[in-house]
Design a protein around this motif. Structure first.
Motif, PDB file in Angstrom:
ATOM      1  N   MET A  39       0.773  -1.346   0.085  1.00  0.00           N
ATOM      2  CA  MET A  39       0.087  -0.167   0.036  1.00  0.00           C
ATOM      3  C   MET A  39       0.908   1.226   0.094  1.00  0.00           C
ATOM      4  SD  MET A  39      -2.963   0.924  -0.097  1.00  0.00           S
ATOM      5  CE  MET A  39      -3.947   2.410   0.197  1.00  0.00           C
ATOM      6  N   LYS A  40       2.084   1.337   0.620  1.00  0.00           N
ATOM      7  CA  LYS A  40       2.897   2.489   0.922  1.00  0.00           C
ATOM      8  C   LYS A  40       3.599   2.653  -0.425  1.00  0.00           C
ATOM      9  CE  LYS A  40       6.545   4.168   3.523  1.00  0.00           C
ATOM     10  NZ  LYS A  40       7.743   4.004   4.758  1.00  0.00           N
ATOM     11  N   ARG A  41       4.014   1.732  -1.283  1.00  0.00           N
ATOM     12  CA  ARG A  41       4.412   1.684  -2.228  1.00  0.00           C
ATOM     13  C   ARG A  41       3.605   2.431  -3.367  1.00  0.00           C
ATOM     14  NH1 ARG A  41       7.774  -3.143  -5.244  1.00  0.00           N
ATOM     15  NH2 ARG A  41       9.039  -2.699  -3.216  1.00  0.00           N
ATOM     16  N   VAL A  42       2.133   2.004  -3.409  1.00  0.00           N
ATOM     17  CA  VAL A  42       1.150   2.482  -4.282  1.00  0.00           C
ATOM     18  C   VAL A  42       1.151   4.116  -4.223  1.00  0.00           C
ATOM     19  CG1 VAL A  42      -1.148   2.507  -4.916  1.00  0.00           C
ATOM     20  CG2 VAL A  42      -0.117   0.189  -4.433  1.00  0.00           C
ATOM     21  N   LEU A  43       0.970   4.404  -2.918  1.00  0.00           N
ATOM     22  CA  LEU A  43       0.978   5.777  -2.482  1.00  0.00           C
ATOM     23  C   LEU A  43       1.918   6.555  -2.966  1.00  0.00           C
ATOM     24  CD1 LEU A  43      -0.635   5.770   1.169  1.00  0.00           C
ATOM     25  CD2 LEU A  43      -1.731   6.152  -1.034  1.00  0.00           C
ATOM     26  N   TRP A  44       3.261   6.167  -2.871  1.00  0.00           N
ATOM     27  CA  TRP A  44       4.489   6.659  -3.374  1.00  0.00           C
ATOM     28  C   TRP A  44       4.288   6.818  -4.902  1.00  0.00           C
ATOM     29  CZ3 TRP A  44       7.279   9.905  -0.840  1.00  0.00           C
ATOM     30  CH2 TRP A  44       7.763   9.824   0.603  1.00  0.00           C
ATOM     31  N   HIS A  45       4.031   6.019  -5.575  1.00  0.00           N
ATOM     32  CA  HIS A  45       3.953   5.916  -6.986  1.00  0.00           C
ATOM     33  C   HIS A  45       3.019   6.799  -7.446  1.00  0.00           C
ATOM     34  CE1 HIS A  45       6.445   2.269  -8.439  1.00  0.00           C
ATOM     35  NE2 HIS A  45       6.667   2.419  -7.132  1.00  0.00           N
ATOM     36  N   SER A  46       1.733   6.934  -6.655  1.00  0.00           N
ATOM     37  CA  SER A  46       0.564   7.680  -6.958  1.00  0.00           C
ATOM     38  C   SER A  46       0.886   9.277  -6.984  1.00  0.00           C
ATOM     39  CB  SER A  46      -0.559   7.437  -6.388  1.00  0.00           C
ATOM     40  OG  SER A  46      -0.957   5.998  -6.487  1.00  0.00           O
ATOM     41  N   ALA A  47       1.814   9.548  -5.739  1.00  0.00           N
ATOM     42  CA  ALA A  47       1.966  10.910  -5.727  1.00  0.00           C
ATOM     43  C   ALA A  47       3.289  11.332  -6.731  1.00  0.00           C
ATOM     44  CB  ALA A  47       2.866  10.771  -4.247  1.00  0.00           C
TER      45      ALA A  47
END
Length: 352
Positions: free
Chosen positions: A1-9
């Motif tokens: 989930m954390k990786r998805v948030l970083w990529h989305s940002a």
């Protein structure tokens, strides 16, 4: 989930940046359109153009970059794959501009250029290369930081294992010396033999259980010294022991069994090898976390010789290196006296 948030940002920030650039570039051709409408058109154009860039970026991150990091690289085949992927991405990028962005989003207000227009292709290469290059650089940086953290953890585990080994090595060394004392008393059929065994059991209980902690109080460390000195004094009739202490805070933390090897050394190479009256002088001073430990003992011999560390002293030196950032250990081997001065800033304890 954390990786998805970083990529989305990451992609959100890039999309906003690309929207601003698109807005600036097309503004001269859309002079009669309000700024808010221009910005909305630029956003839709940037959103459409980001698709091929996103696809190529993730291809680069999870195919050639991953192969290079893992070392599974066939150079020619990898280069051929990347070149083919770049060509396909440029074609898709240009097709989106020629067949969708210019005629649909901007409704023909911009100059229509051929699919393989040289300027358009160069802009595509720059646009795709910028975002994929930034993403790959961030990926490699993260990999490097992860590797460094892993190396740091491995070094920490190695040092912890070494420290445990040193402590476990010191314990048999202490036990061996004490058993020699018991053997000597038993041969003399001394009435103190039973008392020595009892004191030894108390010391071993502390060494086996309480000394497993990373730190103990200075009061506990000095209690061990007191018990050991009391145990050793039973063997020697012509031995004078002075033990001075000046402690401002006995609850200050110290690494366990750090001072004991010096006291052992004083008895083993001082009192036990002396044929005449001998002495051991010990002083411990602790002020504001600064510990100064001095010990000196008489010894036989008329000449000063080069100091050779035994197992106990070698272990102490290495433990000091591992556990404290500020310390100073000095040994002096004079004709009739051997002395040790140890200074430690106990507040400089290094978490191994």
């Amino acid at each position: 989930m954390k990786r998805v948030l970083w990529h989305s940002a990451f992609w959100l920030v890039y999309l906003l940046q690309d929207t601003v650039l698109e807005f600036v570039w097309v503004a001269p051709a859309l002079k009669n359109i309000p700024d808010n409408v221009q910005f909305w058109l630029a956003f839709k154009a940037a959103l459409a153009a980001v698709i091929p860039k996103l696809l190529f970026t993730y291809y680069a991150l999870y195919v050639p970059v991953r192969q290079i990091v893992k070392g599974h690289v066939k150079l020619f085949w990898t280069i051929a794959q990347v070149v083919a992927a770049i060509i396909i991405t440029i074609i898709i990028y240009r097709a989106i501009f020629v067949y969708y962005i210019t005629p649909v989003i901007y409704q023909g207000l911009l100059t229509k250029r051929p699919l393989f227009n040289l300027l358009g292709v160069l802009l595509a290469v720059m646009d795709i290369g910028f975002v994929s290059g930034v993403a790959i650089a961030l990926k490699l940086l993260r990999i490097q930081l992860t590797v460094r953290e892993r190396e740091k953890n491995l070094i920490k585990e190695k040092l912890e294992a070494e420290l445990k080994f040193l402590r476990h090595q010191t314990n048999p060394h202490f036990l061996f010396n004490t058993l020699n004392n018991i053997y000597a008393l038993a041969r003399k059929r001394s009435e103190h033999t039973a008392e020595v065994v009892m004191r030894l059991s108390k010391l071993l209980r502390f060494i086996l259980y309480e000394s497993k902690s990373d730190l103990i109080t200075v009061a506990d460390e000095l209690k061990i010294l007191d018990d050991y000195i009391a145990l050793e004094k039973m063997r020697y009739e012509r031995l004078t022991i002075h033990f001075q202490r000046d402690i401002d805070e006995s609850t200050q933390q110290i690494a366990p069994l750090l001072l004991l090897p010096f006291v052992e050394n004083a008895f083993k190479h001082g009192a036990s090898e002396s044929r005449f009256d001998s002495f051991i002088r010990i002083s411990v001073q602790l002020q504001k976390g600064r510990l100064t430990f001095n010990i000196e003992n008489t010894k036989e011999g008329q000449t000063s010789q080069e100091i050779r560390d035994n197992i106990g002293l070698c272990n102490v030196r290495r433990q000091l290196e591992l556990m404290y950032r500020e310390y100073d250990l000095q040994l002096q081997n004079e004709p009739h006296i051997f002395s040790v001065r140890l200074y430690i800033n106990l507040t400089s304890y290094a978490q191994v």
